[in-house]
Design a protein around this motif. Structure first.
Motif, PDB file in Angstrom:
ATOM      1  N   ASP A 150      68.185  37.083  19.843  1.00  0.00           N
ATOM      2  CA  ASP A 150      67.274  36.288  20.285  1.00  0.00           C
ATOM      3  C   ASP A 150      65.887  37.404  20.137  1.00  0.00           C
ATOM      4  O   ASP A 150      64.776  37.238  19.776  1.00  0.00           O
ATOM      5  CB  ASP A 150      67.236  35.853  21.648  1.00  0.00           C
ATOM      6  N   SER A 201      61.296  33.816  23.566  1.00  0.00           N
ATOM      7  CA  SER A 201      61.905  33.133  22.240  1.00  0.00           C
ATOM      8  C   SER A 201      62.198  31.415  22.698  1.00  0.00           C
ATOM      9  O   SER A 201      62.392  31.665  24.072  1.00  0.00           O
ATOM     10  CB  SER A 201      62.652  34.874  22.161  1.00  0.00           C
ATOM     11  N   HIS A 241      74.332  41.267  23.853  1.00  0.00           N
ATOM     12  CA  HIS A 241      74.017  39.308  23.454  1.00  0.00           C
ATOM     13  C   HIS A 241      74.968  38.855  24.494  1.00  0.00           C
ATOM     14  O   HIS A 241      75.084  37.236  24.965  1.00  0.00           O
ATOM     15  CB  HIS A 241      74.063  39.740  22.237  1.00  0.00           C
ATOM     16  N   ASP A 292      65.145  30.750  22.594  1.00  0.00           N
ATOM     17  CA  ASP A 292      66.592  30.877  23.204  1.00  0.00           C
ATOM     18  C   ASP A 292      66.607  31.209  24.449  1.00  0.00           C
ATOM     19  O   ASP A 292      67.142  30.407  25.339  1.00  0.00           O
ATOM     20  CB  ASP A 292      67.110  32.257  22.893  1.00  0.00           C
ATOM     21  N   GLU A 293      65.296  31.421  24.710  1.00  0.00           N
ATOM     22  CA  GLU A 293      64.532  32.444  26.432  1.00  0.00           C
ATOM     23  C   GLU A 293      63.683  30.773  27.169  1.00  0.00           C
ATOM     24  O   GLU A 293      64.541  29.863  27.920  1.00  0.00           O
ATOM     25  CB  GLU A 293      63.603  33.096  26.544  1.00  0.00           C
ATOM     26  N   THR A 310      74.848  36.079  27.650  1.00  0.00           N
ATOM     27  CA  THR A 310      75.429  34.878  26.684  1.00  0.00           C
ATOM     28  C   THR A 310      76.356  34.455  28.007  1.00  0.00           C
ATOM     29  O   THR A 310      75.659  33.645  28.452  1.00  0.00           O
ATOM     30  CB  THR A 310      75.716  35.398  25.506  1.00  0.00           C
TER      31      THR A 310
END
Lengths: 143, 889
Positions: free
Chosen positions: B357, B604, B400, B606-607, B404
């Motif tokens: 991300d 981001s 990552h 994603d965050e 995850t």
């Protein structure tokens, strides 16, 4: 006359539990709140045994709430804080008996390791059984 | 002939060829050189010889190129292969024969013109010594018998093809026409061409040679733990990048860099380097921008530790621009794991380690300082960058994956939380490590609060002293109920005057006040429509997105505002918040706020999505845990409510048996037995009615109101006395006494009993000056002159009820426990007033209200008022049934 200290907000309703003990010559002094118990337990040498309920109100609002008593609220149940103070800070030497409704609390707080002499649950309890349980501390005549 | 090339031209030429990256480029280059070298250099012929192991790296495609028709790679050993040669139109025809063999280390060889190349048997120490006293026979030198090759009649220039100090081949130039031999310019041009060829070959060679390693690294990144990947990278870096070592600086959960390099079997973990490697400066740094990476904290660190001011970590993309910016500097010393001094041309190459991300996880730095390799003109080329980027990417991938996995773990662990406090603590503790924010706070909406709807439940910085909280009155709740996302920025303490100024200038903005114990505003959070996230996030969260914009003390626009959760605590840096919306009703259940991102860049998508996923999963979990807690609480409460009277019953019965000879004692005990039985019945009736398991109001009859009041008092007289107060005799203030009305007598008695029981429970003995309050009083009077409604007021002195609890009628909700009587919450069922409310309002069409007036200290004068309609029908159905006129009192 030798005395017993009983700290329990239900005292008014279940004082008859100690009827038999009283008949055997013991005087029962009671405290309905942790704050009252705090004051009375300081004179623990006056008592043969101390009986404590874990579920207690902290104070009745007319009593002086000291920082020590206030800190017991953090324990979740003021009775636990009271017991710790009694056994770890005050170092009472007389037997301390816990009398309560909720059994799992007793396991959760590992009261025996704390120094509690006996744990008695209220369910199914009557004067005869209570007297029997207390007899080893009070040297009562079981008969 | 080309003239002398200056340094910049050289670099320009190098860079030009450096842009050629593919094998095709290489082939083109070779063709170009072969074709144009004679003209450019004035040579007759140009040949390029390459070591077979390099040629073999081209997947065989170059070697096996049918056009070249070069012999298969496996048959070539210890030879150079002519890959290209001028004046041979059919270049594939001139192949296969070994001209000469050459040693492994040709470093420093310069073949001067006009002389026969003389090489010697490298196995012979004496011969070697003639060339270079330092050469040792242990090195695999192979003699070259140049005489075997027909000597040329014209000068020949042999130029080694270097790639990072390794000779990978030879460029041979034949000068047929220059009677003076080769001058320096010829030599230089030849060197440049040689260098270009070498660099391209090297580039292709690396890509081929290390293909497996890279793939292996990629797999490691996909499967390995970051720490293992770090080790592997460090182990491979030297070989692959031909550098001395690599350093890896990673951001820890606090945004500080820690050095995780593995060298000599040691882990430089949490080295002092963390003191100066703050993460912020790393974001946005792009390799080859020419802008050195400067970590500001270095200077602070220097000041703090009074260290020599040369202590800097600066990463540059090359000496030229580096020099322009910072003069001659290079790393000349290290101390305790960090760079202690930089002096001149620091040959460092660094790339950021990015998660998927694009969050920066750290920086991978390759050091090209090596005692074993001579200084090179160009410390880093594109191949180096590509290589180190591969390393960094591998590491990034590993991070990552790690993140995850941690995210999945967190979501899983949330769903298995046993308690709400665990749940909140887990989120607050874990989130900053997963989305790289400075702080995290978890709030829960408490609609029952009399001050604020948001209660701080956990924070990444520990639990604060919650003497003051978010919100002021109901403003916040109203605002938050609209599911607004609060993005709050904090930075300066707001003074009361500034707040007033702001309010007068921005009347439409919603404000959340932070109050301290004395109700002084110590900070505010201001909500205003606006945007702060990046575009993608904005689009997704437009309806939730709000921005704080406020002027600071000097009246200048600022995006900062302080929130001090505690007077002694640091301000909370909270940049964004995600509401916890309950799915079933869309109500706000809580909020997760998180601090600013380290690098001042928006979070981001994603965050944000991750936090949103947490928020989405929290609402039902919170509900579930609350339900679980409630269920347990209910069972415990019921057990307690029943056990006490049952214990009493057993005691009295046993005592009757014991005192069987004393009739007086037996009578006393029998009476108490009856009291306890009534109490038990009362509890049972109350529970059944509140639970809706028992239909109320089935039996109406006409009675004086005095009767249910008097009946309800009886069981509590003794208890009240025991507690230091007295229940006063009920008084009707109207001259005609208590009215008569149709009532469900038993239920009204129980309702009043519950009210009185509460009054007794929450009363305490008043001090001497309030002696008059020792009575729990019960007074009746008409509500209005038309005598439609009669009011009974139950008043006691003791624990009070807050205004919010009264306004929201919270005290009439089942299981509700008063805020001011919190320490008594462990006793009683919490159903008494709920029952009274039900009986008065639903069965008797009346109303019930509460009022609590503070007297002093903990003492309040609390009044529960029951209004019953006297002239109105209480229940049409009942009225029709019994045919009596309810107006008749």
């Amino acid at each position: 006359m030798e005395k017993i200290l009983w700290i329990d907000d239900d005292y008014f309703h279940i004082q008859s539990l100690l009827n038999l003990v009283q008949k055997k010559g013991y005087e029962v002094d009671y405290a309905l709140t942790a704050a009252d118990g705090y004051i009375k337990a300081k004179n623990w040498k006056d008592y043969k045994i101390i009986i404590v309920d874990i579920i207690l109100p902290l104070h009745n609002h007319s009593e002086v709430l000291t920082d020590t008593v206030k800190s017991w609220d953090a324990e979740g149940y003021p009775g636990i804080g009271f017991l710790k103070w009694l056994l770890l800070d005050l170092h009472v030497e007389c037997p301390v008996i816990v009398l309560s409704v909720i059994e799992d609390l007793l396991d959760k707080y590992d009261l025996k390791n704390l120094g509690v002499s006996d744990v008695i649950t209220k369910t199914g309890l009557g004067p005869t059984m209570l007297t029997e349980r207390l007899s080893k501390y009070l040297l009562l005549d079981k008969g | 002939m080309l003239g002398d090339l200056n340094r910049e031209q050289e670099l320009s030429l190098l860079n030009f060829f450096d842009e050629m990256t593919s094998k095709k480029d290489l082939e083109s280059l070779l063709d170009f050189v072969i074709e144009h070298a004679p003209d450019l250099l004035g040579v007759k012929r140009c040949s390029i010889y390459l070591r077979p192991e390099f040629v073999a790296q081209f997947d065989g495609s170059l070697v096996d190129d049918p056009e070249l028709n070069i012999i298969p790679a496996e048959t070539i050993k210890e030879e150079f292969i002519v890959l290209a040669r001028t004046n041979y139109p059919e270049k594939q025809q001139y192949i296969g024969k070994i001209f000469y063999e050459i040693g492994a280390d040709l470093t420093g060889w310069v073949f001067k013109t006009g002389q026969t190349l003389k090489l010697i048997n490298a196995h012979d120490p004496e011969e070697l010594h003639k060339i270079d006293p330092n050469l040792k026979p242990s090195i695999r030198y192979v003699s070259v018998e140049i005489d075997k090759f027909p000597p040329e009649k014209f000068p020949v220039l042999y130029l080694p093809l270097f790639s990072k100090s390794r000779i990978i081949g030879v460029l041979k130039l034949h000068w047929p026409t220059n009677p003076d031999g080769l001058n320096e310019t010829d030599q230089k041009i030849g060197m440049i061409i040689g260098h270009i060829i070498a660099s391209l070959i090297q580039k292709d060679q690396i890509l081929k040679d290390q293909k497996d390693t890279i793939l292996s690294l990629a797999n490691l990144g996909a499967e390995g733990k970051p720490i293992e990947v770090c080790k592997s990278i460090t182990a491979h870096a030297r070989k692959m990048l031909n550098c001395q070592h690599v350093d890896l600086y990673l951001l820890d959960e606090n945004g500080k860099c820690i050095n995780l390099s593995f060298r000599d079997g040691n882990i430089y973990e949490k080295s002092p380097s963390l003191a100066y490697c703050a993460g912020e400066g790393l974001i946005g740094w792009v390799y080859k921008t020419g802008k050195p990476l400067i970590i500001d904290d270095v200077r602070e660190y220097l000041k703090k530790h009074e260290i020599n001011d040369n202590l800097l970590l600066q990463i540059s993309d090359g000496p030229t621009k580096y020099q322009k910016a910072y003069g001659d500097m290079e790393v000349i010393g290290r101390s305790k794991g960090y760079i202690s001094e930089i002096k001149h041309k620091s040959p460092l190459l660094a790339v950021p380690v990015l998660a998927k991300d694009n969050t920066v996880q750290g920086v991978l730095v390759a050091h090209f300082i090596s005692k074993r390799t001579p200084p090179r003109i160009e410390p880093f080329n594109r191949t180096d960058l590509k290589q180190i980027t591969t390393f960094a990417s591998t590491l990034s991938l590993s991070f990552h994956n790690d993140i995850t996995k941690k995210k999945s773990d967190l979501l899983l662990r949330l769903s298995h939380s046993e308690s709400l406090s665990d749940l909140y603590a887990l989120v607050a503790r874990e989130l900053p490590g997963l989305i790289r924010c400075s702080d995290c706070f978890v709030f829960e909406v408490d609609k029952n609060s009399d001050q604020t709807p948001l209660k701080l439940k956990a924070s990444s910085r520990g639990i604060f002293d919650l003497s003051y909280e978010f919100g002021q009155d109901k403003t916040g709740l109203a605002a938050l109920s609209e599911k607004t996302l609060v993005i709050s920025h904090f930075g300066i303490r707001i003074l009361q005057d500034d707040l007033n100024w702001y309010l007068s200038n921005n009347p439409d903005d919603l404000l959340e006040g932070l109050l301290d114990d004395e109700e002084n505003i110590v900070g505010i959070i201001q909500l205003r429509h606006g945007r702060k996230c990046n575009e993608e996030t904005q689009n997704k969260f437009t309806k939730f997105t709000q921005e704080l914009r406020i002027s600071n003390i000097n009246g200048l626009p600022s995006s900062n505002l302080d929130v001090y959760l505690d007077k002694g605590a640091k301000p909370s840096f909270s940049f964004a918040a995600i509401p916890i919306i309950k799915e079933e009703n869309g109500e706000l259940g809580g909020m997760i706020t998180f601090g600013r991102e380290y690098a001042h860049v928006p979070f981001s998508q994603d965050e944000i999505m991750f936090v949103e996923a947490i928020a989405s999963s929290l609402a039902p979990i919170i509900d579930l845990l609350k339900l679980r807690n409630s269920r347990r609480y209910l069972l415990v409460t019921l057990a307690h409510e029943f056990t006490t009277p049952l214990t009493s019953l057993r005691s009295y019965i046993e005592n009757i048996d014991i005192a069987s000879e004393n009739i007086k004692d037996i009578n006393i005990m029998a009476k108490r037995l009856l009291d306890q039985l009534e109490r038990l019945e009362m509890t049972s009736e109350t529970i059944l009615a509140v639970a809706g398991a028992k239909e109320l109001g089935r039996k109406f009859s006409k009675h004086s109101l005095y009767r249910p009041i008097a009946e309800s008092i009886k069981p509590f007289v003794e208890e009240a006395h025991f507690l230091g107060c007295e229940i006063d005799k009920p008084k009707a203030l109207n001259p005609d006494g208590f009215p008569t009305l149709e009532m469900s007598l038993g239920e009204l008695i129980l309702a009043f009993s519950n009210i009185i029981q509460n009054a007794v429970k929450y009363s305490f003995r008043p001090p001497q000056e309030h002696r008059r309050y020792r009575f729990i009083s019960i007074k009746g009077n008409w509500v209005d002159p038309t005598e439609s409604y009669y009011r009974i007021e139950f008043q006691n002195y003791g624990v009070g009820i807050t205004e919010t609890e009264i306004n929201k009628k919270l005290i009439f909700q089942p299981f509700y426990r008063g805020i001011l009587s919190s320490d008594r919450r462990r006793t009683g069922s919490g159903l008494g007033l709920a029952y009274a409310y039900k009986v008065v309002t639903e069965i008797h069409n009346g109303s019930i209200t509460a009022n609590s007036k503070h007297i002093s200290g903990d003492a309040w004068l609390t009044t529960i008022s029951v209004q019953l309609p006297i002239r109105q029908p209480t229940d049409k159905r009942k009225r029709e049934d019994n045919g009596k006129d309810p107006m008749d009192r």
